[in-house]
Design a protein around this motif. Structure first.
Motif, mmCIF file in Angstrom:
data_model
loop_
_atom_site.group_PDB
_atom_site.id
_atom_site.type_symbol
_atom_site.label_atom_id
_atom_site.label_comp_id
_atom_site.label_asym_id
_atom_site.label_seq_id
_atom_site.Cartn_x
_atom_site.Cartn_y
_atom_site.Cartn_z
ATOM 1 N N GLU A 176 0.862 -1.198 0.000
ATOM 2 C CA GLU A 176 0.000 0.000 0.000
ATOM 3 C C GLU A 176 0.894 1.241 0.000
ATOM 4 O OE1 GLU A 176 -2.700 0.234 3.379
ATOM 5 O OE2 GLU A 176 -3.329 2.256 2.858
ATOM 6 N N GLU A 212 -4.797 3.353 -2.231
ATOM 7 C CA GLU A 212 -5.678 4.180 -1.405
ATOM 8 C C GLU A 212 -5.865 5.514 -2.110
ATOM 9 O OE1 GLU A 212 -5.565 4.288 2.860
ATOM 10 O OE2 GLU A 212 -5.858 6.467 2.866
ATOM 11 N N HIS A 215 -3.921 8.467 -0.754
ATOM 12 C CA HIS A 215 -2.475 8.364 -0.935
ATOM 13 C C HIS A 215 -2.088 8.741 -2.374
ATOM 14 C CE1 HIS A 215 -2.191 5.182 2.560
ATOM 15 N NE2 HIS A 215 -2.786 6.304 2.911
ATOM 16 N N HIS A 240 -8.389 0.940 -0.876
ATOM 17 C CA HIS A 240 -8.885 1.748 0.239
ATOM 18 C C HIS A 240 -9.494 3.015 -0.338
ATOM 19 C CE1 HIS A 240 -6.231 -0.121 3.628
ATOM 20 N NE2 HIS A 240 -7.089 -0.965 3.087
ATOM 21 N N ASP A 285 -11.343 2.974 3.852
ATOM 22 C CA ASP A 285 -10.386 3.425 4.887
ATOM 23 C C ASP A 285 -10.713 4.885 5.220
ATOM 24 O OD1 ASP A 285 -8.381 3.445 6.712
ATOM 25 O OD2 ASP A 285 -6.737 3.087 5.311
HETATM 26 MG MG MG Z 1 -5.121 2.709 3.883
#
Ligand code: MG
Ligand code: GLO
Length: 346
Positions: A176, A212, A215, A240, A285
């Protein structure tokens, strides 16, 4: 709204967070793990994600037999609720031995600890009947470039992943990426970095990634393009979803909360890649807004799923032929408005 059969949803116990931030204490009272698991069940989610110590608290100080026993108890609890563990992730950013990196720590004793902890995480996953380990490489990076040798760190990362792959011939690892926070600069900031690293391991077929949304946005990328890129390699094994309002701290806002169109394009990318058809989950998330009252504690999760499903509907009803005609004409002004009108609805 009917749930399209292909999508299954999960979240982690940390997504029912209590509101603590670097500037202030919790804003909601602490709750037990069982309370969180019950909420997940009540909300009709399909699976839970775990850190190794969410599954077995105080994992470092337990024997292999204790790990087994506690993980098996948890497995029974999940079975009773008709739930499964989607992933298990080693928490490699909390212990003093990971303060300057886990796999990339400059101290060999600390690196050894990080690997041993990861192998224990795999054992826990096995007891939970879960074959997917997520590596959020939280502290694998530096605050200042002169403090670590990034070239050596790449070798350390490969060695650590190789040890994990050798420990269990069935385990799969999803990296991740996140470009910053807690570090100034992380070593594996994007999906391109994650997949390049995967390729250096002893079994690249068992190393993939987890995107994600926040991110990717923090890396200055569009998460929809990251999804298409990862799927081109068949490597998107979890996602996520959340949202992020610009280049700030990692906000983990509800999906679609900051930018509905960016969210729409992520859903469209998942649809065209048939994400979920091989059993992958949509993980949310997300965190409650800090001042959320106890009685509204789960809204960010319910709303993110609802927004996701509404956007699935928008993706499936998008006027593709009309859009294609505008693309052929290179009429991007009209294409832009077509998307906006579609999202706004009647
Ligand atoms: Mg995450
Ligand atoms: C933090 C990450 C974190 C991970 C989780 C699973 O920025 O998104 O929530 O997803 O620890 O490894």
């Amino acid at each position: 709204m009917p749930k399209p059969h292909a999508y299954r949803f999960c979240f982690g116990p940390w997504n029912l967070s209590e509101g603590q931030d670097p500037y202030g204490p919790p804003t909601r009272p602490a709750q037990t793990f069982d309370w969180k698991l019950n909420k997940l069940k009540e909300l009709g989610f399909d699976a839970m994600m775990f850190h190794d110590d969410d599954a077995v608290p105080d994992v470092d100080n337990k024997s292999a037999a204790q790990l087994r026993q506690e993980a098996k108890e948890l497995k029974r609890k999940l079975d009773d609720g008709g739930l499964v563990a989607e992933i298990v992730a080693p928490r490699l950013w909390f212990d003093p031995r990971t303060v300057d990196g886990a796999y990339t720590n400059t101290d060999p004793k600390c690196r050894k600890y990080a690997i041993e902890r990861s192998l224990r995480c795999i054992d826990i996953a096995n007891h939970l009947d879960c074959d997917l380990i997520v590596l959020w490489l939280a502290r694998e990076g530096s605050y200042l470039r002169e403090s670590k040798n990034a070239r050596k760190c790449m070798d350390y990362l490969v060695q650590a992943i190789d040890r994990m792959l050798a420990h269990d011939p069935k385990v799969r690892i999803a990296i991740e990426p996140k470009p910053n926070e807690p570090m100034d600069q992380a070593y594996i900031p994007t999906i391109g970095h994650a997949l390049a690293l995967a390729n250096l391991t002893r079994d690249p077929d068992r190393v993939g990634c987890l995107i994600e949304s926040a991110h990717a946005l923090l890396a200055g990328l569009d998460p929809a393009d990251e999804i298409d890129f990862a799927c081109t390699f068949g490597k998107l094994w979890s996602i996520h979803l959340n949202d992020q309002n610009g280049l700030k701290f990692d906000q983990d806002k509800p999906f679609g909360s900051a930018n509905l169109r960016v969210a729409f394009n992520q859903v469209r990318a998942l649809e065209r890649n048939r994400y979920g058809r091989k059993g992958e989950y949509v993980a949310l998330d997300v965190h409650p807004f800090r001042t959320t009252k106890v009685e509204h504690w789960t809204l960010h999760l319910e709303n993110s799923r609802r927004t996701f499903l509404r956007l699935v509907d928008k993706a499936r009803t998008f006027p593709e032929a009309e859009a294609q005609a505008l693309i052929d004409e290179r009429n991007y002004g009209a294409l832009d408005q077509l998307v906006i009108e579609h999202l706004l609805g009647q």
